[in-house]
Write a protein that holds these residues in place. Structure first.
Motif, PDB file in Angstrom:
ATOM      1  N   ARG A  38     -39.516  -2.447  44.940  1.00  0.00           N
ATOM      2  CA  ARG A  38     -40.224  -3.297  45.908  1.00  0.00           C
ATOM      3  C   ARG A  38     -41.251  -2.488  46.700  1.00  0.00           C
ATOM      4  O   ARG A  38     -42.399  -2.910  46.869  1.00  0.00           O
ATOM      5  CB  ARG A  38     -39.204  -3.948  46.846  1.00  0.00           C
ATOM      6  N   LEU A  39     -40.845  -1.315  47.187  1.00  0.00           N
ATOM      7  CA  LEU A  39     -41.749  -0.484  47.979  1.00  0.00           C
ATOM      8  C   LEU A  39     -42.874   0.088  47.129  1.00  0.00           C
ATOM      9  O   LEU A  39     -44.009   0.233  47.597  1.00  0.00           O
ATOM     10  CB  LEU A  39     -40.963   0.643  48.656  1.00  0.00           C
ATOM     11  N   LYS A  40     -42.573   0.396  45.870  1.00  0.00           N
ATOM     12  CA  LYS A  40     -43.605   0.900  44.965  1.00  0.00           C
ATOM     13  C   LYS A  40     -44.670  -0.170  44.728  1.00  0.00           C
ATOM     14  O   LYS A  40     -45.877   0.107  44.758  1.00  0.00           O
ATOM     15  CB  LYS A  40     -42.964   1.316  43.642  1.00  0.00           C
ATOM     16  N   ALA A  41     -44.230  -1.422  44.502  1.00  0.00           N
ATOM     17  CA  ALA A  41     -45.179  -2.517  44.285  1.00  0.00           C
ATOM     18  C   ALA A  41     -46.037  -2.755  45.530  1.00  0.00           C
ATOM     19  O   ALA A  41     -47.240  -2.996  45.440  1.00  0.00           O
ATOM     20  CB  ALA A  41     -44.418  -3.790  43.911  1.00  0.00           C
ATOM     21  N   ALA A  42     -45.404  -2.658  46.713  1.00  0.00           N
ATOM     22  CA  ALA A  42     -46.142  -2.865  47.962  1.00  0.00           C
ATOM     23  C   ALA A  42     -47.122  -1.734  48.249  1.00  0.00           C
ATOM     24  O   ALA A  42     -48.060  -1.896  49.030  1.00  0.00           O
ATOM     25  CB  ALA A  42     -45.157  -3.012  49.123  1.00  0.00           C
ATOM     26  N   ASN A  43     -46.901  -0.580  47.605  1.00  0.00           N
ATOM     27  CA  ASN A  43     -47.748   0.595  47.822  1.00  0.00           C
ATOM     28  C   ASN A  43     -48.753   0.789  46.689  1.00  0.00           C
ATOM     29  O   ASN A  43     -49.188   1.907  46.414  1.00  0.00           O
ATOM     30  CB  ASN A  43     -46.868   1.844  47.979  1.00  0.00           C
ATOM     31  N   GLY A  44     -49.085  -0.301  46.000  1.00  0.00           N
ATOM     32  CA  GLY A  44     -50.090  -0.235  44.945  1.00  0.00           C
ATOM     33  C   GLY A  44     -49.616   0.452  43.678  1.00  0.00           C
ATOM     34  O   GLY A  44     -50.424   1.063  42.969  1.00  0.00           O
ATOM     35  N   GLY A  45     -48.308   0.379  43.400  1.00  0.00           N
ATOM     36  CA  GLY A  45     -47.783   0.984  42.180  1.00  0.00           C
ATOM     37  C   GLY A  45     -47.515   2.472  42.292  1.00  0.00           C
ATOM     38  O   GLY A  45     -47.195   3.125  41.300  1.00  0.00           O
ATOM     39  N   VAL A  46     -47.629   3.025  43.492  1.00  0.00           N
ATOM     40  CA  VAL A  46     -47.403   4.461  43.718  1.00  0.00           C
ATOM     41  C   VAL A  46     -46.086   4.635  44.468  1.00  0.00           C
ATOM     42  O   VAL A  46     -45.855   3.978  45.484  1.00  0.00           O
ATOM     43  CB  VAL A  46     -48.558   5.090  44.523  1.00  0.00           C
ATOM     44  N   SER A  47     -45.234   5.514  43.978  1.00  0.00           N
ATOM     45  CA  SER A  47     -43.952   5.741  44.638  1.00  0.00           C
ATOM     46  C   SER A  47     -43.784   7.217  44.951  1.00  0.00           C
ATOM     47  O   SER A  47     -44.461   8.073  44.396  1.00  0.00           O
ATOM     48  CB  SER A  47     -42.794   5.276  43.751  1.00  0.00           C
ATOM     49  N   PHE A  48     -42.860   7.506  45.868  1.00  0.00           N
ATOM     50  CA  PHE A  48     -42.447   8.876  46.152  1.00  0.00           C
ATOM     51  C   PHE A  48     -40.952   8.836  46.465  1.00  0.00           C
ATOM     52  O   PHE A  48     -40.403   7.790  46.841  1.00  0.00           O
ATOM     53  CB  PHE A  48     -43.265   9.492  47.288  1.00  0.00           C
ATOM     54  N   PRO A  49     -40.237   9.958  46.283  1.00  0.00           N
ATOM     55  CA  PRO A  49     -38.769   9.944  46.329  1.00  0.00           C
ATOM     56  C   PRO A  49     -38.177   9.377  47.611  1.00  0.00           C
ATOM     57  O   PRO A  49     -37.120   8.724  47.573  1.00  0.00           O
ATOM     58  CB  PRO A  49     -38.402  11.427  46.164  1.00  0.00           C
ATOM     59  N   GLU A  50     -38.818   9.613  48.749  1.00  0.00           N
ATOM     60  CA  GLU A  50     -38.243   9.182  50.023  1.00  0.00           C
ATOM     61  C   GLU A  50     -38.120   7.663  50.138  1.00  0.00           C
ATOM     62  O   GLU A  50     -37.313   7.165  50.942  1.00  0.00           O
ATOM     63  CB  GLU A  50     -39.082   9.726  51.187  1.00  0.00           C
ATOM     64  N   MET A  51     -38.896   6.924  49.355  1.00  0.00           N
ATOM     65  CA  MET A  51     -38.795   5.465  49.384  1.00  0.00           C
ATOM     66  C   MET A  51     -37.366   4.997  49.108  1.00  0.00           C
ATOM     67  O   MET A  51     -36.902   3.998  49.664  1.00  0.00           O
ATOM     68  CB  MET A  51     -39.730   4.846  48.347  1.00  0.00           C
ATOM     69  N   ARG A  52     -36.672   5.730  48.242  1.00  0.00           N
ATOM     70  CA  ARG A  52     -35.331   5.321  47.839  1.00  0.00           C
ATOM     71  C   ARG A  52     -34.356   5.292  49.021  1.00  0.00           C
ATOM     72  O   ARG A  52     -33.418   4.484  49.058  1.00  0.00           O
ATOM     73  CB  ARG A  52     -34.819   6.269  46.755  1.00  0.00           C
TER      74      ARG A  52
END
Length: 514
Positions: free
Chosen positions: A363-377
């Protein structure tokens, strides 16, 4: 995250080491093969969980037959958890060179040998020594198991799979006393260790015939670093002055990259070069890699939080058995059945928490334009944080006041469910935040768990006798609030800390490769 523009256009294509091209890529294996691997390593991890707790119902009989003191019995338990927690650092280093399968087979063989000798021991000294061998053998799956899942699953799948994998050893605190009590009462304490020997044999043959190694050298930072040094040594001894000048100019060009992510900026050595160089165990020293992981502030806080969470889990199962025996007059089997509530809570929290962790990351990756980083988890832990202290305080005082056993079971279930919900996400974070070093990162996690559980084992009974269950688990509720604050710090500050650490480490890596 870093844009493609951070890499110079005249340089060779640089890949995230985790997605380096490899032969027979485990990430594209069929779901059936991946599920089989998950099932096998979960069975192996259950050994580790069972071996810690299965001895407890047999302690009185062991003490009597081997003419041991209560201190000897405590030492056998404390040494087991200490060695089991810290030996994965060694196994992790071996797996980086010899592969996962070699480590699984060697470690489980040690476990089988240790179990068999414990089963025929005639004195307490030999038993304690072989329990240490058992602990070393059972410990490999803690580090290498999580690394195996990192080998075959993409980051967005790991939370769920870590939850399934970690649910197996969580059955140990509940099933261990039941199995240990039944075997001790029906046969003898020696039957407990013959059971472990047989279980270990089944897992050994599963790895031997059904498990295909998932380790790929191209995706290991440790292996690539050692290989870089070895290849440069060969080049320096064989090349002429002209070739050395050309090599130097290329290296100077490579050092101009501005990417902040060290693992993403490294040029992965191709498989053809790797096959030409044979590495030995003398090339790998696990302790610099261990210290590197621990020196990162984001890692250190999560490792301390993980260690405290595991210490709580070890403490509550250890002292609950004592409370049930002294104040409820329960035998080994009844105690095991009560502790099953905690085990079921842990398994449920592990599986559901892992799924929620993956959903949150997606969900957070999609809200961030397809970009993720480990802390989101780590965002997924917030929902459990609100409630964790309540069942701990509840457990503290239902035990202190010797309330009906149903209330104890409810509090045990909730304490297990909520604490492991959080732990599953922190374990997945440790893997995601240490790309290319997943095995050593999980080994460091296991080391912290072992150290904290060792301390918990030594102080739990004196504290229980001094301030009672009410005081002890009210204190633990406060400690879990501290754990939550550490996780929140990493959630909000961890990305910045991680990038600063990577920048700080870059000159050392450049000097090493130069």
């Amino acid at each position: 995250m870093h844009s493609p523009s951070s890499t110079l256009s005249n340089e060779p294509t640089k890949l995230d080491i985790e997605h380096a091209v490899v032969e027979d890529d485990p990430r594209i294996w069929s779901n059936t093969k991946k599920t089989a691997i998950l099932f096998i390593i979960s069975g192996a991890s259950m050994i580790a969980g069972l071996a810690v707790n299965i001895q407890n119902p047999a302690n009185a009989q062991i003490q009597q037959q081997l003419h041991a003191s209560s201190g000897d019995i405590s030492l056998s338990l404390s040494m087991f958890i200490l060695i089991q927690g810290n030996f994965p650092v060694i196994w992790s280093a071996i797996s980086e060179i010899k592969g996962r399968k070699f480590v699984y087979l060697l470690s489980i063989a040690l476990f089988i040998i240790g179990s068999a000798i414990v089963a025929v021991s005639r004195n307490i000294g030999l038993m304690i020594s072989m329990r240490v061998v058992q602990a070393a053998g059972s410990s490999a799956v803690f580090a290498v198991g999580a690394a195996t899942l990192a080998d075959i699953y993409e980051p967005h799948q790991r939370g769920t799979m870590m939850g399934v994998y970690y649910s197996a050893p969580l059955l140990g605190p509940s099933l261990g006393p039941i199995l240990g009590g039944a075997l001790t009462q029906g046969l003898s304490w020696r039957a407990v260790f013959w059971f472990l020997c047989i279980w270990g044999g089944m897992i050994f043959f599963a790895f031997l015939f059904l498990f295909k190694d998932t380790f790929r050298k191209e995706r290991s930072v440790t292996y690539q670093n050692v290989l870089n040094c070895r290849l440069r040594e060969q080049q320096s001894s064989e090349a002429n002055d002209e070739s050395r000048d050309i090599s130097k100019s290329k290296e100077d060009g490579e050092n101009q990259t501005t990417s902040k992510d060290i693992e993403a900026q490294r040029t992965v050595i191709p498989a053809s070069a790797i096959k030409d160089v044979e590495l030995s165990m003398s090339d790998v020293n696990p302790f610099p890699a261990y210290l590197l992981i621990v020196s990162r502030k984001n890692n250190l806080l999560i490792l301390i939080a993980s260690g405290l969470t595991f210490a709580f889990s070890f403490s509550i199962t250890y002292t609950c058995a004592r409370t049930l025996s002294m104040y409820y007059d329960y035998d080994a089997l009844k105690t095991g059945l009560v502790l099953l509530a905690y085990g079921v809570g842990c398994v449920s929290g592990s599986i559901l928490g892992g799924r929620w962790s993956d959903r949150t990351l997606a969900r957070l990756k999609a809200a961030n334009g397809g970009v993720s980083f480990p802390e989101m988890r780590l965002e997924s832990t917030k929902i459990a944080m609100l409630w964790v202290p309540l069942p701990l305080i509840g457990y503290a005082w239902v035990c202190q006041e010797q309330v009906n056993i149903a209330a104890v079971c409810v509090m045990l279930f909730l304490a297990g469910f909520l604490s492991i919900w959080i732990y599953t996400s922190t374990l997945a974070y440790i893997v995601d935040a240490n790309t290319g070093r997943s095995s050593m990162a999980v080994a460091a996690n296991s080391s912290f768990r072992g150290l904290f559980a060792f301390v918990a084992a030594e102080i739990a009974v004196p504290l229980q006798d001094t301030i009672g269950d009410g005081g002890l688990y009210t204190l633990w509720a406060g400690m879990m609030v501290v754990v939550q604050c550490m996780i929140l710090l990493v959630l909000y500050k961890g990305r910045n800390w991680r990038e600063i650490s990577l920048e700080r480490e870059k000159p050392k890596l450049n000097a090493k490769s130069g």
